[in-house]
Design a protein around this motif. Structure first.
Motif, PDB file in Angstrom:
ATOM      1  N   LEU A  91      28.455   0.482  27.168  1.00 16.52           N
ATOM      2  CA  LEU A  91      27.859   0.610  25.915  1.00 16.52           C
ATOM      3  C   LEU A  91      27.997   2.016  25.289  1.00 16.52           C
ATOM      4  CD1 LEU A  91      24.721  -1.899  26.037  1.00 16.52           C
ATOM      5  CD2 LEU A  91      26.704  -2.126  24.778  1.00 16.52           C
ATOM      6  N   LEU A  92      27.642   2.816  25.973  1.00 16.74           N
ATOM      7  CA  LEU A  92      27.679   4.431  25.789  1.00 16.74           C
ATOM      8  C   LEU A  92      29.079   4.925  25.484  1.00 16.74           C
ATOM      9  CD1 LEU A  92      26.096   7.033  25.334  1.00 16.74           C
ATOM     10  CD2 LEU A  92      26.370   7.479  27.646  1.00 16.74           C
ATOM     11  N   THR A  93      30.065   4.340  26.259  1.00 16.65           N
ATOM     12  CA  THR A  93      31.525   4.796  25.957  1.00 16.65           C
ATOM     13  C   THR A  93      32.018   4.319  25.046  1.00 16.65           C
ATOM     14  OG1 THR A  93      31.758   5.166  28.625  1.00 16.65           O
ATOM     15  CG2 THR A  93      33.753   4.943  27.286  1.00 16.65           C
ATOM     16  N   ILE A  94      31.492   2.906  24.704  1.00 11.15           N
ATOM     17  CA  ILE A  94      32.366   2.201  23.602  1.00 11.15           C
ATOM     18  C   ILE A  94      31.569   2.851  22.189  1.00 11.15           C
ATOM     19  CG2 ILE A  94      32.193  -0.050  22.353  1.00 11.15           C
ATOM     20  CD1 ILE A  94      32.748  -1.379  24.664  1.00 11.15           C
ATOM     21  N   ASN A  95      30.237   2.939  22.171  1.00 12.97           N
ATOM     22  CA  ASN A  95      29.690   3.410  20.926  1.00 12.97           C
ATOM     23  C   ASN A  95      30.353   4.996  20.268  1.00 12.97           C
ATOM     24  OD1 ASN A  95      28.368   1.166  21.064  1.00 12.97           O
ATOM     25  ND2 ASN A  95      26.274   2.182  21.516  1.00 12.97           N
ATOM     26  N   LEU A  96      30.614   5.883  21.505  1.00 11.91           N
ATOM     27  CA  LEU A  96      31.087   7.118  21.317  1.00 11.91           C
ATOM     28  C   LEU A  96      32.546   7.238  20.729  1.00 11.91           C
ATOM     29  CD1 LEU A  96      29.102   9.246  24.032  1.00 11.91           C
ATOM     30  CD2 LEU A  96      28.823   9.051  21.453  1.00 11.91           C
ATOM     31  N   LEU A  97      33.071   6.170  21.545  1.00 10.20           N
ATOM     32  CA  LEU A  97      34.587   5.989  21.284  1.00 10.20           C
ATOM     33  C   LEU A  97      34.787   5.685  19.813  1.00 10.20           C
ATOM     34  CD1 LEU A  97      36.419   5.228  24.342  1.00 10.20           C
ATOM     35  CD2 LEU A  97      36.463   7.356  23.415  1.00 10.20           C
ATOM     36  N   GLY A  98      34.029   4.681  19.468  1.00 10.94           N
ATOM     37  CA  GLY A  98      34.062   3.955  17.957  1.00 10.94           C
ATOM     38  C   GLY A  98      33.776   4.971  16.861  1.00 10.94           C
ATOM     39  N   LEU A  99      33.342   6.281  17.111  1.00 11.71           N
ATOM     40  CA  LEU A  99      32.929   7.122  16.096  1.00 11.71           C
ATOM     41  C   LEU A  99      34.367   7.940  16.004  1.00 11.71           C
ATOM     42  CD1 LEU A  99      29.461   8.588  17.123  1.00 11.71           C
ATOM     43  CD2 LEU A  99      30.095   7.045  15.293  1.00 11.71           C
ATOM     44  N   LEU A 100      35.331   8.029  16.651  1.00 13.22           N
ATOM     45  CA  LEU A 100      36.517   8.563  16.557  1.00 13.22           C
ATOM     46  C   LEU A 100      37.518   7.883  15.395  1.00 13.22           C
ATOM     47  CD1 LEU A 100      37.891   9.121  20.139  1.00 13.22           C
ATOM     48  CD2 LEU A 100      36.761  10.837  18.488  1.00 13.22           C
ATOM     49  N   PRO A 101      37.931   8.717  14.420  1.00 11.20           N
ATOM     50  CA  PRO A 101      38.979   8.018  13.420  1.00 11.20           C
ATOM     51  C   PRO A 101      40.020   7.110  13.849  1.00 11.20           C
ATOM     52  CG  PRO A 101      38.997  10.552  13.283  1.00 11.20           C
ATOM     53  CD  PRO A 101      38.507  10.032  14.440  1.00 11.20           C
ATOM     54  N   TYR A 102      40.368   5.914  13.073  1.00 10.08           N
ATOM     55  CA  TYR A 102      41.096   4.847  13.259  1.00 10.08           C
ATOM     56  C   TYR A 102      40.995   4.145  14.691  1.00 10.08           C
ATOM     57  CZ  TYR A 102      43.499   7.534   9.421  1.00 10.08           C
ATOM     58  OH  TYR A 102      43.727   8.247   8.679  1.00 10.08           O
ATOM     59  N   THR A 103      39.525   3.964  14.923  1.00  7.36           N
ATOM     60  CA  THR A 103      39.379   3.214  16.156  1.00  7.36           C
ATOM     61  C   THR A 103      38.400   2.141  15.780  1.00  7.36           C
ATOM     62  OG1 THR A 103      37.250   4.723  16.538  1.00  7.36           O
ATOM     63  CG2 THR A 103      39.379   5.224  17.857  1.00  7.36           C
ATOM     64  N   PHE A 104      38.295   1.167  16.694  1.00  6.00           N
ATOM     65  CA  PHE A 104      37.504  -0.078  16.660  1.00  6.00           C
ATOM     66  C   PHE A 104      36.291  -0.066  17.301  1.00  6.00           C
ATOM     67  CE2 PHE A 104      36.855  -4.396  17.502  1.00  6.00           C
ATOM     68  CZ  PHE A 104      36.400  -4.965  16.427  1.00  6.00           C
ATOM     69  N   THR A 105      35.115  -0.473  16.933  1.00  5.36           N
ATOM     70  CA  THR A 105      33.920  -0.500  17.683  1.00  5.36           C
ATOM     71  C   THR A 105      33.459  -1.937  17.995  1.00  5.36           C
ATOM     72  OG1 THR A 105      33.179   1.498  16.563  1.00  5.36           O
ATOM     73  CG2 THR A 105      31.616   0.469  17.940  1.00  5.36           C
ATOM     74  N   PRO A 106      33.888  -2.479  19.297  1.00  3.33           N
ATOM     75  CA  PRO A 106      33.580  -3.830  19.469  1.00  3.33           C
ATOM     76  C   PRO A 106      31.937  -4.007  19.408  1.00  3.33           C
ATOM     77  CG  PRO A 106      34.891  -2.838  21.089  1.00  3.33           C
ATOM     78  CD  PRO A 106      34.270  -1.829  20.502  1.00  3.33           C
ATOM     79  N   THR A 107      31.055  -2.796  19.569  1.00 10.10           N
ATOM     80  CA  THR A 107      29.518  -3.233  19.517  1.00 10.10           C
ATOM     81  C   THR A 107      28.903  -3.547  18.023  1.00 10.10           C
ATOM     82  OG1 THR A 107      29.521  -0.809  19.751  1.00 10.10           O
ATOM     83  CG2 THR A 107      28.866  -2.057  21.894  1.00 10.10           C
ATOM     84  N   THR A 108      29.918  -3.478  17.102  1.00 11.93           N
ATOM     85  CA  THR A 108      29.755  -3.723  15.695  1.00 11.93           C
ATOM     86  C   THR A 108      29.541  -5.143  15.494  1.00 11.93           C
ATOM     87  OG1 THR A 108      31.793  -3.292  14.844  1.00 11.93           O
ATOM     88  CG2 THR A 108      30.175  -1.571  14.676  1.00 11.93           C
ATOM     89  N   GLN A 109      30.220  -5.960  16.480  1.00  6.50           N
ATOM     90  CA  GLN A 109      30.102  -7.282  16.514  1.00  6.50           C
ATOM     91  C   GLN A 109      28.894  -7.924  17.074  1.00  6.50           C
ATOM     92  OE1 GLN A 109      33.151  -8.578  14.697  1.00  6.50           O
ATOM     93  NE2 GLN A 109      33.416  -6.356  14.456  1.00  6.50           N
ATOM     94  N   LEU A 110      28.348  -8.767  16.181  1.00  7.63           N
ATOM     95  CA  LEU A 110      27.003  -9.390  16.771  1.00  7.63           C
ATOM     96  C   LEU A 110      27.458 -10.317  18.039  1.00  7.63           C
ATOM     97  CD1 LEU A 110      24.107  -9.761  16.333  1.00  7.63           C
ATOM     98  CD2 LEU A 110      24.504 -11.836  14.653  1.00  7.63           C
ATOM     99  N   SER A 111      28.547 -11.092  17.750  1.00  8.16           N
ATOM    100  CA  SER A 111      29.047 -11.887  18.922  1.00  8.16           C
ATOM    101  C   SER A 111      29.158 -11.477  20.203  1.00  8.16           C
ATOM    102  CB  SER A 111      30.279 -12.804  18.254  1.00  8.16           C
ATOM    103  OG  SER A 111      31.240 -11.905  18.170  1.00  8.16           O
ATOM    104  N   MET A 112      29.537 -10.318  20.133  1.00  6.59           N
ATOM    105  CA  MET A 112      29.759  -9.384  21.453  1.00  6.59           C
ATOM    106  C   MET A 112      28.424  -9.030  22.282  1.00  6.59           C
ATOM    107  SD  MET A 112      31.609  -6.003  22.436  1.00  6.59           S
ATOM    108  CE  MET A 112      31.158  -5.065  23.889  1.00  6.59           C
ATOM    109  N   ASN A 113      27.725  -8.605  21.112  1.00  2.62           N
ATOM    110  CA  ASN A 113      26.117  -8.158  21.691  1.00  2.62           C
ATOM    111  C   ASN A 113      25.498  -8.965  22.166  1.00  2.62           C
ATOM    112  OD1 ASN A 113      27.073  -5.367  20.844  1.00  2.62           O
ATOM    113  ND2 ASN A 113      26.345  -5.455  18.759  1.00  2.62           N
ATOM    114  N   MET A 114      25.445 -10.257  21.505  1.00  4.50           N
ATOM    115  CA  MET A 114      24.836 -11.424  21.632  1.00  4.50           C
ATOM    116  C   MET A 114      25.315 -12.158  23.072  1.00  4.50           C
ATOM    117  SD  MET A 114      22.250 -12.020  19.832  1.00  4.50           S
ATOM    118  CE  MET A 114      21.759 -13.717  20.524  1.00  4.50           C
ATOM    119  N   ALA A 115      26.536 -11.879  23.345  1.00  3.69           N
ATOM    120  CA  ALA A 115      27.279 -12.226  24.663  1.00  3.69           C
ATOM    121  C   ALA A 115      26.680 -11.492  25.863  1.00  3.69           C
ATOM    122  CB  ALA A 115      28.750 -12.237  24.327  1.00  3.69           C
TER     123      ALA A 115
END
Length: 227
Positions: free
Chosen positions: A80-104
């Motif tokens: 989670l920490l790696t995905i959240n931080l990489l999602g702050l880079l420009p032109y990237t996608f953050t999977p943890t902004t998807q409720l379906s993934m977080n619920m999974a």
């Protein structure tokens, strides 16, 4: 215009194939490959220190029986920490902004902690639904309230992580849009807005780290109640 702000939360696709799985697996490529040597370089030493620090913090609220969950909780925290931080880079996608993934992520782990409690200490686990010394007329209402609060725990985990990251990304996009729009009109205000954007970005880095820690810490607390 309103739709364009939310386009960043749409899962990217290539030839109709969603790339969210690739964005989830990519952070694992950033970690050095372990080998049979204790220490190879400074990066490996830093990684070992960081993993040890995370494991130590997550194991504090758990007793000895819960230490067998150290690998799962530490891996989830790092993921989670790696995905959240990489999602702050420009032109990237953050999977943890998807409720379906977080619920999974939240629902199976919450259910696992609940099943562990029902298997190891069923009386104590069910006893959480009715506090000791409850007046008889309030027993049905309290059981319903405690059951509801128990069942919404995974929903709260997923929504908390999704809402905080989504709000942060929207604020960054709104302020960055205002910065570029004001630059040819009012340069002084644009510079001030850019300074606010810099401070907000630093804040979002902290939020990304804190939300990953809170997600896993709450799971460890739920586990502690059932072991």
């Amino acid at each position: 215009m309103n739709l364009s702000f939310f386009d960043q939360f749409t899962s990217p696709c290539l030839l109709g194939i969603p790339l969210i799985l690739l964005s989830m697996l990519f952070p694992a490529l950033l970690f050095p490959t372990p080998n049979n040597r204790w220490i190879t370089n400074r990066l490996t030493t830093l990684q070992l220190w960081f993993v040890h620090l995370i494991t130590k913090q997550l194991m504090i609220p758990l007793n000895k029986a819960g230490h067998k969950w150290a690998l799962i909780l530490t891996s989830l925290m790092t993921f989670l920490l790696t995905i959240n931080l990489l999602g702050l880079l420009p032109y990237t996608f953050t999977p943890t902004t998807q409720l379906s993934m977080n619920m999974a992520l939240a629902f199976p782990l919450w259910l696992a902690t609940l099943l562990v409690g029902l298997r190891n200490q069923p009386s104590a686990s069910l006893g959480h639904l009715l506090p000791e010394g409850t007046p008889t007329p309030l027993i049905p209402a309290l059981i319903m309230i405690e059951t509801t609060s128990l069942l919404i725990r995974p929903l709260a985990l997923g929504v908390r992580l999704t809402a905080n990251l989504t709000a942060g990304h929207l604020l960054i996009q709104l302020i960055s849009t205002a910065t570029t729009a004001l630059l040819p009109i009012i340069p002084a205000v644009s510079i001030l807005t850019a300074l606010i954007l810099l401070l907000l970005t630093i804040l979002e880095v902290a939020v990304a780290m804190i939300q990953a820690y809170v997600f896993v810490l709450l799971l460890s607390l739920y586990l502690q109640e059932n072991i």
